[in-house]
Design a protein around this motif. Structure first.
Motif, mmCIF file in Angstrom:
data_model
loop_
_atom_site.group_PDB
_atom_site.id
_atom_site.type_symbol
_atom_site.label_atom_id
_atom_site.label_comp_id
_atom_site.label_asym_id
_atom_site.label_seq_id
_atom_site.Cartn_x
_atom_site.Cartn_y
_atom_site.Cartn_z
ATOM 1 N N LEU A 1 66.635 9.892 4.194
ATOM 2 C CA LEU A 1 65.362 10.464 3.783
ATOM 3 C C LEU A 1 64.796 9.667 2.617
ATOM 4 C CD1 LEU A 1 66.405 12.907 5.484
ATOM 5 C CD2 LEU A 1 65.279 14.377 3.812
ATOM 6 N N SER A 2 63.487 9.484 2.617
ATOM 7 C CA SER A 2 62.836 8.816 1.493
ATOM 8 C C SER A 2 61.414 9.329 1.350
ATOM 9 C CB SER A 2 62.842 7.294 1.677
ATOM 10 O OG SER A 2 62.109 6.917 2.825
ATOM 11 N N HIS A 3 60.877 9.129 0.165
ATOM 12 C CA HIS A 3 59.538 9.605 -0.169
ATOM 13 C C HIS A 3 58.580 8.429 -0.226
ATOM 14 C CE1 HIS A 3 56.252 10.832 -2.906
ATOM 15 N NE2 HIS A 3 56.433 12.025 -2.401
ATOM 16 N N CYS A 4 57.374 8.644 0.260
ATOM 17 C CA CYS A 4 56.319 7.638 0.149
ATOM 18 C C CYS A 4 55.092 8.256 -0.512
ATOM 19 C CB CYS A 4 55.914 7.112 1.528
ATOM 20 S SG CYS A 4 57.101 6.029 2.326
ATOM 21 N N PHE A 5 54.554 7.563 -1.498
ATOM 22 C CA PHE A 5 53.216 7.859 -1.990
ATOM 23 C C PHE A 5 52.238 6.960 -1.245
ATOM 24 C CE2 PHE A 5 54.945 9.463 -6.181
ATOM 25 C CZ PHE A 5 54.420 10.738 -6.045
ATOM 26 N N VAL A 6 51.219 7.554 -0.654
ATOM 27 C CA VAL A 6 50.111 6.784 -0.107
ATOM 28 C C VAL A 6 49.012 6.852 -1.151
ATOM 29 C CG1 VAL A 6 48.482 6.517 1.792
ATOM 30 C CG2 VAL A 6 50.781 7.395 2.244
ATOM 31 N N MET A 7 48.752 5.710 -1.793
ATOM 32 C CA MET A 7 47.913 5.707 -2.986
ATOM 33 C C MET A 7 46.547 5.091 -2.700
ATOM 34 S SD MET A 7 50.569 5.229 -6.079
ATOM 35 C CE MET A 7 49.507 6.339 -7.009
ATOM 36 N N ASP A 8 45.524 5.822 -3.108
ATOM 37 C CA ASP A 8 44.141 5.362 -3.038
ATOM 38 C C ASP A 8 43.760 4.914 -4.445
ATOM 39 O OD1 ASP A 8 41.415 5.009 -2.879
ATOM 40 O OD2 ASP A 8 41.011 6.878 -1.817
ATOM 41 N N VAL A 9 43.792 3.590 -4.666
ATOM 42 C CA VAL A 9 43.458 3.020 -5.972
ATOM 43 C C VAL A 9 42.022 2.504 -5.899
ATOM 44 C CG1 VAL A 9 44.140 1.368 -7.755
ATOM 45 C CG2 VAL A 9 45.879 2.310 -6.197
ATOM 46 N N ILE B 1 55.665 17.600 3.813
ATOM 47 C CA ILE B 1 54.541 17.454 2.887
ATOM 48 C C ILE B 1 54.962 17.995 1.532
ATOM 49 C CG2 ILE B 1 52.133 18.075 2.445
ATOM 50 C CD1 ILE B 1 52.026 18.738 5.549
ATOM 51 N N LEU B 2 55.011 17.108 0.540
ATOM 52 C CA LEU B 2 55.364 17.519 -0.821
ATOM 53 C C LEU B 2 54.107 17.483 -1.677
ATOM 54 C CD1 LEU B 2 58.772 15.834 -1.741
ATOM 55 C CD2 LEU B 2 58.337 18.155 -0.942
ATOM 56 N N THR B 3 53.648 18.638 -2.107
ATOM 57 C CA THR B 3 52.494 18.702 -2.996
ATOM 58 C C THR B 3 52.936 19.255 -4.343
ATOM 59 O OG1 THR B 3 51.947 20.899 -2.132
ATOM 60 C CG2 THR B 3 50.845 19.008 -1.118
ATOM 61 N N SER B 4 52.150 18.970 -5.345
ATOM 62 C CA SER B 4 52.425 19.431 -6.705
ATOM 63 C C SER B 4 51.272 20.297 -7.175
ATOM 64 C CB SER B 4 52.584 18.222 -7.634
ATOM 65 O OG SER B 4 52.517 18.615 -8.990
ATOM 66 N N ALA C 1 43.923 6.556 -9.602
ATOM 67 C CA ALA C 1 44.364 6.618 -8.211
ATOM 68 C C ALA C 1 44.731 8.042 -7.814
ATOM 69 C CB ALA C 1 45.567 5.704 -8.006
ATOM 70 N N ASP C 2 44.612 8.318 -6.531
ATOM 71 C CA ASP C 2 45.147 9.540 -5.936
ATOM 72 C C ASP C 2 46.443 9.188 -5.227
ATOM 73 O OD1 ASP C 2 43.053 11.485 -6.536
ATOM 74 O OD2 ASP C 2 41.813 10.265 -5.209
ATOM 75 N N ALA C 3 47.386 10.140 -5.194
ATOM 76 C CA ALA C 3 48.710 9.848 -4.634
ATOM 77 C C ALA C 3 49.139 10.960 -3.695
ATOM 78 C CB ALA C 3 49.741 9.675 -5.754
ATOM 79 N N ALA C 4 48.919 10.764 -2.399
ATOM 80 C CA ALA C 4 49.386 11.719 -1.386
ATOM 81 C C ALA C 4 50.874 11.481 -1.158
ATOM 82 C CB ALA C 4 48.619 11.540 -0.087
ATOM 83 N N GLY C 5 51.646 12.564 -1.050
ATOM 84 C CA GLY C 5 53.097 12.426 -0.941
ATOM 85 C C GLY C 5 53.664 12.989 0.347
ATOM 86 N N ILE C 6 54.632 12.270 0.919
ATOM 87 C CA ILE C 6 55.270 12.708 2.155
ATOM 88 C C ILE C 6 56.711 12.210 2.171
ATOM 89 C CG2 ILE C 6 54.425 10.689 3.404
ATOM 90 C CD1 ILE C 6 54.215 12.416 5.907
#
Length: 324
Positions: free
Chosen positions: A136-144, A290-293, A276-281
């Motif tokens: 398992l691993s986490h990815c941030f999809v970042m809109d910079v 889906i990991l949200t804060s 930047a925005d950082a969507a997490g999955i």
């Protein structure tokens, strides 16, 4: 969300435009059936309801009925058309959300107002969990806003000090995600503090080994290079100054960091200093998570749901990961 292939210096882009394209792409898909674990506060319940209103997900709310209804009342939201699965407490919510996936009633998980380790504990449980042969691993999809392409940053939330074997899975998870998001040529930079192999810096040795693993098809679907310092991974000018000739340098769309600390600091620096925005999955389980804060913006929460929907669609079309 195809990756740009131009070598021109990136121009400043409108904030959130990459995320808006993600959400639009996900809206064209069938609603993703999501088990929302313990949505017992306004932030987590509101995020699930808004994603549902936009046609991204079909949420199944899992948690103590009284707490969920209280959060809905505070939001002035009507839950009459939604499925609510009763749970006694947060650990029970996590277990029952995972059970919905096992039963085929949900295609993804979403974190509500419970601790991440409570949800992930239910996911990785050997009996009744959602583990696969993949780490398992986490990815941030970042809109910079200042960057012309979305950036995937991994791993900044799950693996603290990954081994070389674990990094192989981290890289492959990120590559699979990039393809699901429509990136045509996935360029992976294995990031370190320098662009040369130095036996005194272990991350540079791992970077070199990962690149050779890609040469031997132990990692597939992307072009890898590393070690690369952050500047020459994402900036063509910096790469040119260092005389780095590489199909990745200056044009990376996936950044693989040495450890969680580096990833966390990179992601937060981009968020708080570059807007930047950082969507997490989380990937590598049987379904996307889906990991949200509570600190996430509205659009970031929606983008996280959109990323999960696009990944789940790609996962359905591909051969599923073997279970363990």
């Amino acid at each position: 969300m195809a990756s740009s292939t131009t070598d021109a210096a990136p121009a400043r882009h409108q904030p959130h435009e990459k995320y808006e394209r993600l959400v639009a792409a996900a809206q064209a898909l069938p609603r993703l059936k999501v088990a929302v674990a313990h949505p017992c506060d306004e932030a987590s319940l509101g995020a699930a309801l808004e994603a549902a209103d936009l046609g991204l997900i079909a949420p199944i709310l899992v948690g103590p009925r009284g707490k969920i209804l209280a959060a809905a009342s505070a939001l002035k939201a009507d839950l009459a058309d939604l499925t609510l699965v009763e749970a006694d407490h947060s650990h029970d919510s996590a277990a029952k959300a995972v059970a919905l996936v096992q039963a085929g009633e949900a295609e993804a998980l979403m974190k509500g107002s419970l601790h991440t380790d409570e949800l992930m504990g239910a996911v990785v449980r050997r009996e009744g969990g959602l583990r696969t042969a993949r780490r398992l691993s986490h990815c941030f999809v970042m809109d910079v806003p200042s960057h012309d392409r979305p950036l995937i940053v991994t791993d900044a939330a799950i693996n603290i000090a990954p081994t070389l074997e674990e990094k192989r899975d981290i890289v492959q998870n990120a590559i699979d995600l990039a393809h699901a998001l429509g990136v045509e040529t996935v360029r992976v930079a294995i990031v370190s503090a320098m662009e040369t192999v130095n036996p005194k810096v272990p991350s540079t040795l791992d970077a070199a080994a990962l690149c050779k693993m890609a040469d031997r098809s132990q990692i597939t679907g992307a072009v890898l290079d590393g070690p690369l310092a952050l500047d020459n991974a994402i900036d063509l000018g910096a790469a040119a100054i260092k005389r780095i000739r590489s199909p990745v340098a200056g044009r990376a769309n996936v950044l693989v960091v040495p450890n969680l600390e580096a990833g966390n600091m990179l992601a937060k620096s981009l968020t708080f200093l570059a807007g930047a925005d950082a969507a997490g999955i989380v990937l590598g389980a049987r379904v996307p998570i889906i990991l949200t804060s509570r600190a996430d913006s509205r659009l970031t929460r929606l983008a996280s749901c959109a990323v999960a929907s696009l990944f789940a669609a790609a996962q359905r079309a591909a051969k599923p990961l073997p279970e363990v």
